[in-house]
Motif scaffolding. Structure first.
Motif, PDB file in Angstrom:
ATOM      1  N   THR A 242      58.597  17.274  41.603  1.00 15.04           N
ATOM      2  CA  THR A 242      59.431  18.451  41.833  1.00 15.04           C
ATOM      3  C   THR A 242      58.873  19.652  41.074  1.00 15.04           C
ATOM      4  OG1 THR A 242      61.420  17.150  42.244  1.00 15.04           O
ATOM      5  CG2 THR A 242      61.741  19.428  41.558  1.00 15.04           C
ATOM      6  N   ASP A 243      58.531  19.444  39.792  1.00 19.24           N
ATOM      7  CA  ASP A 243      57.928  20.526  39.003  1.00 19.24           C
ATOM      8  C   ASP A 243      56.695  21.099  39.696  1.00 19.24           C
ATOM      9  OD1 ASP A 243      59.755  20.430  36.978  1.00 19.24           O
ATOM     10  OD2 ASP A 243      58.474  19.397  35.543  1.00 19.24           O
TER      11      ASP A 243
ATOM     12  N   ARG B 116      56.633  20.267  29.031  1.00 15.53           N
ATOM     13  CA  ARG B 116      56.873  18.888  29.433  1.00 15.53           C
ATOM     14  C   ARG B 116      55.608  18.052  29.321  1.00 15.53           C
ATOM     15  NH1 ARG B 116      60.906  19.634  34.647  1.00 15.53           N
ATOM     16  NH2 ARG B 116      62.808  19.845  33.449  1.00 15.53           N
TER      17      ARG B 116
ATOM     18  N   LEU C 241      71.007  10.131  37.543  1.00 19.80           N
ATOM     19  CA  LEU C 241      70.848  11.283  38.408  1.00 19.80           C
ATOM     20  C   LEU C 241      71.584  10.975  39.700  1.00 19.80           C
ATOM     21  CD1 LEU C 241      67.114  12.388  38.070  1.00 19.80           C
ATOM     22  CD2 LEU C 241      69.117  13.722  37.427  1.00 19.80           C
TER      23      LEU C 241
ATOM     24  N   SER D 229      59.626  11.499  40.640  1.00 19.13           N
ATOM     25  CA  SER D 229      60.273  12.529  41.461  1.00 19.13           C
ATOM     26  C   SER D 229      60.455  13.825  40.672  1.00 19.13           C
ATOM     27  CB  SER D 229      61.624  12.035  41.987  1.00 19.13           C
ATOM     28  OG  SER D 229      62.513  11.747  40.934  1.00 19.13           O
ATOM     29  N   THR D 230      60.779  13.720  39.380  1.00 24.73           N
ATOM     30  CA  THR D 230      60.954  14.929  38.571  1.00 24.73           C
ATOM     31  C   THR D 230      59.628  15.644  38.380  1.00 24.73           C
ATOM     32  OG1 THR D 230      62.748  13.820  37.373  1.00 24.73           O
ATOM     33  CG2 THR D 230      61.881  15.836  36.403  1.00 24.73           C
TER      34      THR D 230
ATOM     35  N   THR E 253      62.586   8.113  38.675  1.00 19.48           N
ATOM     36  CA  THR E 253      62.959   9.453  38.238  1.00 19.48           C
ATOM     37  C   THR E 253      61.786  10.225  37.658  1.00 19.48           C
ATOM     38  OG1 THR E 253      65.194   8.672  37.750  1.00 19.48           O
ATOM     39  CG2 THR E 253      64.536  10.757  36.755  1.00 19.48           C
ATOM     40  N   SER E 254      60.943   9.555  36.865  1.00 20.14           N
ATOM     41  CA  SER E 254      59.828  10.262  36.244  1.00 20.14           C
ATOM     42  C   SER E 254      58.868  10.816  37.289  1.00 20.14           C
ATOM     43  CB  SER E 254      59.085   9.328  35.277  1.00 20.14           C
ATOM     44  OG  SER E 254      58.669   8.149  35.933  1.00 20.14           O
TER      45      SER E 254
END
Length: 289
Positions: A77-78, A30, A42, A73-74, A70-71
């Motif tokens: 999360t990773d 990523r 989402l 939070s994603t 989203t970018s």
């Protein structure tokens, strides 16, 4: 290559080339591809569960991220799943508040600029319901007035965008150490007539060794971390078993485990002195001050 989360101005890129080989392949792919594209849709909240941390048997921390971008939070999360956290994400203030009030989370990462309900209001509502819930606020609003407002509402820390991912991970760990020390760090529990070795799941009363199950020890460690105060059954279900608070659950799981624990930690289980019931309030583990 940099240890960046996403191509997002809110997150500062930190160079840690010597750690490339330690990152998961999906994470490298990523970052190497230039970031995670924003998803077209989402759900308002979703959940990611970490694989067990390498070389440890500690219970994983549960983290709630309330962030509408989203970018960000994603990417976060990773990072936190990689560091061994279980993560749930809410994309708006109302969903975030609803999840936070279940009492399942060890810490809430809370953005300020949120749809449906702003982060200041969410923080205030969480604090009104659970004064001890750890909260870190994330925001591009960096004026002294905003920072003071967040801290006055009860945030444990206030992180301005753009932020360093490394520093955020360390700040989360620091807040958790201050507000809710991991029960795994409680190596021994000394009660009247019995000494308990939490790491080896056993207790000793004189020459007698008494074994405990992992779940029994989880209950005992949570009660010990909150010693000398009654812990409601609902709180044990939320913090030890992970049930949502406020849901009417017909289960005698807590009562059964308390009865089993009394048979192990009490000389006279029918007349308990270590693990007592406070009528209408919960169970209390009595420990020396």
């Amino acid at each position: 290559m940099q240890w960046s989360v996403v191509s997002e101005s809110a997150i500062r890129h930190d160079s840690v080339n010597d750690r490339q080989s330690a990152l998961p392949a999906v994470y490298l792919s990523r970052t190497a591809s230039g970031g995670i594209p924003a998803a077209p849709f989402l759900p308002t909240f979703y959940k990611f569960t970490a694989a067990p941390c390498y070389g440890t048997t500690m219970t994983r921390r549960r983290l709630l991220i309330v962030e509408d971008e989203t970018s960000i939070s994603t990417g976060l999360t990773d990072v936190f799943v990689y560091h061994g956290y279980d993560v749930e994400v809410a994309a708006d203030g109302e969903s975030g508040l609803r999840l936070a009030l279940t009492g399942r989370f060890d810490l809430v990462l809370l953005d300020v600029m949120l749809p449906r309900r702003n982060g200041f209001d969410v923080c205030d509502a969480i604090r009104a319901s659970d004064p001890e819930q750890p909260i870190i606020m994330l925001t591009a609003k960096v004026s002294d007035e905003d920072i003071v407002r967040g801290l006055r509402l009860g945030a444990d820390d206030y992180v301005a965008k753009p932020f360093s991912v490394q520093q955020l991970v360390l700040r989360v760990a620091a807040v958790l150490r201050r507000t809710n020390p991991p029960s795994a760090s409680m190596a021994n529990i000394a009660l009247d007539g019995i000494d308990i070795d939490t790491a080896n799941l056993e207790g000793r009363r004189g020459a007698k060794t008494i074994p405990f199950t992992r779940r029994e020890m989880d209950v005992l460690k949570y009660l010990a971390a909150n010693a000398n105060r009654p812990v409601p059954r609902e709180e044990l279900l939320a913090k030890v078993w992970g049930y949502a608070r406020g849901i009417d659950i017909e289960t005698r799981t807590v009562d059964i485990h308390i009865a089993k624990l009394r048979r192990k930690v009490e000389s006279e289980p029918k007349s308990p002195v270590n693990l007592t019931t406070v009528r209408g309030a919960g169970y209390r583990l009595n420990m020396p001050a």
